[in-house]
Scaffold this active site. Structure first.
Site, PDB file in Angstrom:
ATOM      1  N   LYS A 168       0.858  -1.178   0.000  1.00  0.00           N
ATOM      2  CA  LYS A 168       0.000   0.000   0.000  1.00  0.00           C
ATOM      3  C   LYS A 168       0.904   1.241   0.000  1.00  0.00           C
ATOM      4  O   LYS A 168       1.578   1.523   0.989  1.00  0.00           O
ATOM      5  CB  LYS A 168      -0.912  -0.037   1.235  1.00  0.00           C
ATOM      6  CG  LYS A 168      -1.968  -1.130   1.123  1.00  0.00           C
ATOM      7  CD  LYS A 168      -2.902  -0.863  -0.026  1.00  0.00           C
ATOM      8  CE  LYS A 168      -3.598  -2.106  -0.530  1.00  0.00           C
ATOM      9  NZ  LYS A 168      -4.345  -1.886  -1.771  1.00  0.00           N
ATOM     10  N   GLU A 221       0.048  -0.072  -9.603  1.00  0.00           N
ATOM     11  CA  GLU A 221      -1.414  -0.229  -9.626  1.00  0.00           C
ATOM     12  C   GLU A 221      -2.110   1.076  -9.270  1.00  0.00           C
ATOM     13  O   GLU A 221      -1.790   1.717  -8.265  1.00  0.00           O
ATOM     14  CB  GLU A 221      -1.838  -1.336  -8.645  1.00  0.00           C
ATOM     15  CG  GLU A 221      -3.359  -1.549  -8.594  1.00  0.00           C
ATOM     16  CD  GLU A 221      -3.773  -2.880  -7.981  1.00  0.00           C
ATOM     17  OE1 GLU A 221      -2.966  -3.833  -7.997  1.00  0.00           O
ATOM     18  OE2 GLU A 221      -4.915  -2.971  -7.498  1.00  0.00           O
ATOM     19  N   LYS A 268     -12.854  -7.068  -8.796  1.00  0.00           N
ATOM     20  CA  LYS A 268     -13.459  -7.264  -7.478  1.00  0.00           C
ATOM     21  C   LYS A 268     -14.934  -7.581  -7.664  1.00  0.00           C
ATOM     22  O   LYS A 268     -15.653  -6.846  -8.358  1.00  0.00           O
ATOM     23  CB  LYS A 268     -13.315  -5.992  -6.634  1.00  0.00           C
ATOM     24  CG  LYS A 268     -11.871  -5.682  -6.244  1.00  0.00           C
ATOM     25  CD  LYS A 268     -11.797  -4.466  -5.335  1.00  0.00           C
ATOM     26  CE  LYS A 268     -10.476  -4.416  -4.596  1.00  0.00           C
ATOM     27  NZ  LYS A 268      -9.339  -3.992  -5.423  1.00  0.00           N
TER      28      LYS A 268
HETATM   29 MG    MG Z   1      -6.010  -2.176  -5.903  1.00  0.00          MG
END
Ligand code: MG
Length: 372
Positions: A168, A221, A268
């Site tokens: 992250k 990303e 997702k």
């Molecule tokens: Mg992502």
């Protein structure tokens, strides 16, 4: 009458705290406990289908826990009496009842796939195309911290068997470059590192990071907020590129593919509205040669099972990675869900999703919808 007519839908709210205590990502955003919604869809014949939706807090996608349950109050009355196994009809009814709000529909669609599998006596994986390979490779998401701590976490999860890691980032560009370099240093060739900015960089910040890691084996990303910003960065960097937040449906996939905007998408289930729509996107990506991270925004046992069925039914070469969310959280929502074995999980072989919810353990339902 087939006995698969929907007679009742029960909606439960469940908090899913994290084993690590907190999950942090771009822009100082974090979640300590996820607001998860479990649905039980019951049919005239007494069969039960299970579904789940769990937004990544209220500020990751345009989705939030209370919104899932409020949306269901709009949608579910239109499903009562429909045959749960007629997935096209169920999805059309949901789309006519409520425009947009795909995450609201995801848990209901998931429960209907569970019922379709139970009726057919087949695991959902087989209904989605059949099982490819023995197991699905998982990535581990590494919450945003100081570079050394993130590298240390990677080393620990690597010892547990993971070979794919998603950092992250999306913070200060200098810190993010340090995060990427420190993390890559603890990995072997062949292991995968993704730097996920979760829309957190402005274009000049993304450009600095991409330039500074041009010698590093790392995927970038979703660097920036809008599709146009991401496309600009994509055209300035040679790093392999993943789009996530902006690819929220089939139309965006077609546009982004036409623009050559990514090498990999993050698919997702709840972002696109459930397994029915995720399968459509998955099948197109297989044909187009676009690899996929197949997962959801977050979740517990039911979502982990659904991910395993969708991923395991996807040709291995197109399967970039997946997530075992039930290993991140402290609460079980169902038994029978896939359990991680080293860095892999497998879809169950029991009919449907292969999970059993203990409704007594969930407390009282927040809402019950019953056919008149
Ligand atoms: Mg992502």
């Amino acid at each position: 009458m087939t006995g698969m007519e929907i007679t009742e839908v029960r909606v439960y709210q469940v908090d899913l705290p994290l084993k690590e205590g907190r999950y942090s990502w771009a822009d100082g955003k974090f979640v300590d406990a996820f607001d998860c919604t479990v649905v039980v869809v019951e049919t005239a014949g007494g069969a039960k289908g299970y579904g789940e939706v769990c937004p990544l807090g209220p500020f990751y996608l345009p989705a939030f826990g209370k919104g899932a349950r409020a949306g269901m109050a709009e949608v579910v009355p239109h499903l009562l009496g429909l045959d749960a196994t007629e997935l096209g009809c169920v999805n059309l009814a949901m789309d006519r009842a409520l425009l947009g709000h795909p995450y609201v529909k995801s848990a209901l669609d998931m429960a209907c796939w569970d019922l379709a599998g139970k009726r057919a006596g087949m695991p959902v994986c087989d209904l989605l195309g059949g099982r490819h390979g023995t197991a699905v490779a998982l990535y581990r998401a590494i919450s945003q911290e100081a570079p050394e701590q993130m590298a240390e976490k990677i080393a620990g999860y690597r010892d547990e068997g993971y070979t794919k890691f998603q950092l992250k980032v999306g913070g200060d560009p200098v810190d993010d470059v340090a995060r990427i370099r420190a993390s890559r240093n603890v990995l072997d060739r062949g292991e995968i590192l993704v730097a996920d900015a979760n829309t957190g960089w402005l274009m000049h910040e993304a450009a600095r990071v991409c330039d500074a890691v041009s010698d590093v084996d790392v995927y970038i990303e979703q660097p920036c907020r809008t599709y146009e910003e991401c496309l600009t960065i994509r055209r300035r960097t040679a790093r392999p590129f993943v789009l996530d937040e902006n690819v929220d449906g089939l139309h965006m996939l077609l546009r982004a593919h036409g623009d050559g905007a990514m090498d990999v998408i993050n698919l997702k289930i709840s972002k696109v509205g459930g397994l029915t729509k995720a399968r459509q996107i998955r099948d197109l990506c297989v044909e187009l040669g676009v690899a996929m991270t197949i997962e959801d925004s977050w979740g517990g046992d039911i979502i982990t099972a659904a991910i395993a069925h969708l991923a395991h039914s996807t040709p291995e070469r197109l399967r970039f990675s997946s997530t075992d969310f039930n290993s991140y959280v402290t609460v079980d929502t169902a038994s029978g869900a896939p359990q991680r074995d080293r860095g892999y999980m497998s879809a169950g072989t029991a009919p449907g999703l292969g999970v059993e919810v203990d409704e007594n353990a969930l407390g009282a339902p927040e809402a019950v919808y019953t056919a008149a």
